[in-house]
Design an enzyme around this catalytic site. Sequence first.
Site, PDB file in Angstrom:
ATOM      1  N   TYR A 141    -103.304  -6.436   8.298  1.00 50.40           N
ATOM      2  CA  TYR A 141    -102.040  -7.152   8.129  1.00 50.40           C
ATOM      3  C   TYR A 141    -101.721  -8.024   9.349  1.00 50.40           C
ATOM      4  O   TYR A 141    -100.838  -8.875   9.308  1.00 50.40           O
ATOM      5  CB  TYR A 141    -100.876  -6.189   7.885  1.00 50.40           C
ATOM      6  CG  TYR A 141    -100.971  -5.407   6.583  1.00 50.40           C
ATOM      7  CD1 TYR A 141    -101.840  -5.797   5.573  1.00 50.40           C
ATOM      8  CD2 TYR A 141    -100.194  -4.288   6.367  1.00 50.40           C
ATOM      9  CE1 TYR A 141    -101.931  -5.087   4.396  1.00 50.40           C
ATOM     10  CE2 TYR A 141    -100.278  -3.571   5.183  1.00 50.40           C
ATOM     11  CZ  TYR A 141    -101.154  -3.976   4.201  1.00 50.40           C
ATOM     12  OH  TYR A 141    -101.246  -3.263   3.032  1.00 50.40           O
ATOM     13  N   ASP A 230    -110.951   6.346  -1.038  1.00 49.54           N
ATOM     14  CA  ASP A 230    -110.988   6.444  -2.509  1.00 49.54           C
ATOM     15  C   ASP A 230    -110.904   7.906  -2.945  1.00 49.54           C
ATOM     16  O   ASP A 230    -110.197   8.261  -3.891  1.00 49.54           O
ATOM     17  CB  ASP A 230    -112.229   5.738  -3.095  1.00 49.54           C
ATOM     18  CG  ASP A 230    -113.471   5.930  -2.248  1.00 49.54           C
ATOM     19  OD1 ASP A 230    -113.388   6.496  -1.150  1.00 49.54           O
ATOM     20  OD2 ASP A 230    -114.561   5.516  -2.708  1.00 49.54           O
ATOM     21  N   ASP A 254    -100.361   2.232   3.826  1.00 50.99           N
ATOM     22  CA  ASP A 254     -99.406   1.528   2.978  1.00 50.99           C
ATOM     23  C   ASP A 254     -99.575   1.984   1.529  1.00 50.99           C
ATOM     24  O   ASP A 254     -98.626   2.354   0.837  1.00 50.99           O
ATOM     25  CB  ASP A 254     -99.694   0.014   3.108  1.00 50.99           C
ATOM     26  CG  ASP A 254     -98.638  -0.839   2.446  1.00 50.99           C
ATOM     27  OD1 ASP A 254     -97.616  -0.285   2.003  1.00 50.99           O
ATOM     28  OD2 ASP A 254     -98.837  -2.070   2.369  1.00 50.99           O
TER      29      ASP A 254
END
Length: 368
Positions: A141, A230, A254
């Site tokens: 980000y 995952d 996030d």
Amino acid sequence: MAKKYNIAVIPGDGIGPEITKSAIDVLEAATSKRDIEIFTKELKAGGAAIDSYGIPLPQETIASAKDSDAVLLGAVGGPKWDNVEPDLRPEKALLGLRSGLGLYANIRPVTVYNELKDASPLKNPGNIDFVIVRELTGGIYFGKTGFYQSGDHLSDGSVKGKIAYDTESYSEGEINRILKIAFELAMKRRKKLTLVDKANVLLTSRMWRRLASQMSFDYPEVEFDCLYVDNAAMQLISRPATFDVIVTNNIFGDILSDEAGQIAGSIGMLPSASLGAPGTPGLFEPIHGSAPDLAGQNKANPMACILSAAMMMRMAFGEEEIAQDIENAVKKTLEKGLRTSDITFVGEGKNTTLVGTNEITGAVIANL
Ligand code: NAD
């Protein structure tokens, strides 16, 4: 002499003003019982600041927040400001506050109260009580980003054209400081820490794993393990009650913290803290947004904001007893069957009563 704390309050937009008022009312009641004085100053950010100053985060707000002992934030944003220039969007205030206050650790506890177990979409959620520690100011980000044009061709013969890229990068320093927070937190809890990464693919993740493994030697009592992101997404659903502290980078945190929030079932119940260097003010806020659909109707659930204030007492001021007083009062209020509109369906037919923001706040205060 009574201890004194200066709290900067940023109500923000939508339901923000209502829920921050609830949280401050509860804080005042809880602290006065234990001979502590709190002083609050209200600051503007988000849409409210755009309306007053033309920008989402005035310098005055940052300076005043920096000057406080801790910051309580409601939420920012709403349809009224949806069409302003991207750089002026209310949500920019959040990024500005994080970087302005140097907040690099986002801490999100996920707890399912017994009375609200039916709110979880999981059939048998078990005793869910874990914390996600998310790195907040590094990674993709904040990495190098941009566009360039390419005349190359793809395997099907089409031209690549414009290419957009974002970069994930982390320094050892950034990783170590958040790992330390996570290990320390695990020591205060059930002494279990899980690092979530993608070390089978990403170089940055391999560095996270190496540093976390090294640091685990300094915390021999902490049971440390690693999960690929995952797999972690699956395990959070299949065995949420087995997690204690989870530490991860900005983007994985996030995504997983929203998944975790959903496991708890009710967005109106989940608090969070964002912390920077020791001795600097942390920011405490509910995880939900400004819920413009409920604003000004006495319908919002203030519990996430009230519980954020409890986190502030614990993490910013070391006032564990006050934090527990508030958390117990919230629990008692739920046990008595009071529910705001977002959680009315929970415990239906079991003597629950639909109440508004003001009424449930009053009940929490009465239960202190
Ligand atoms: P939201 O969290 O505001 O609302 C999602 C849903 O949950 C809505 O149905 C809302 O009514 C409900 N809800 C949220 N908080 C509640 C509460 N305390 N009590 C009862 N119900 C509650 O998310 P959204 O609708 O995607 O976003 C609305 C605005 O908030 C947008 O402008 C968005 O950008 C902003 N936002 C701000 C923050 C923040 O300030 N930290 C975070 C997320 C979204």
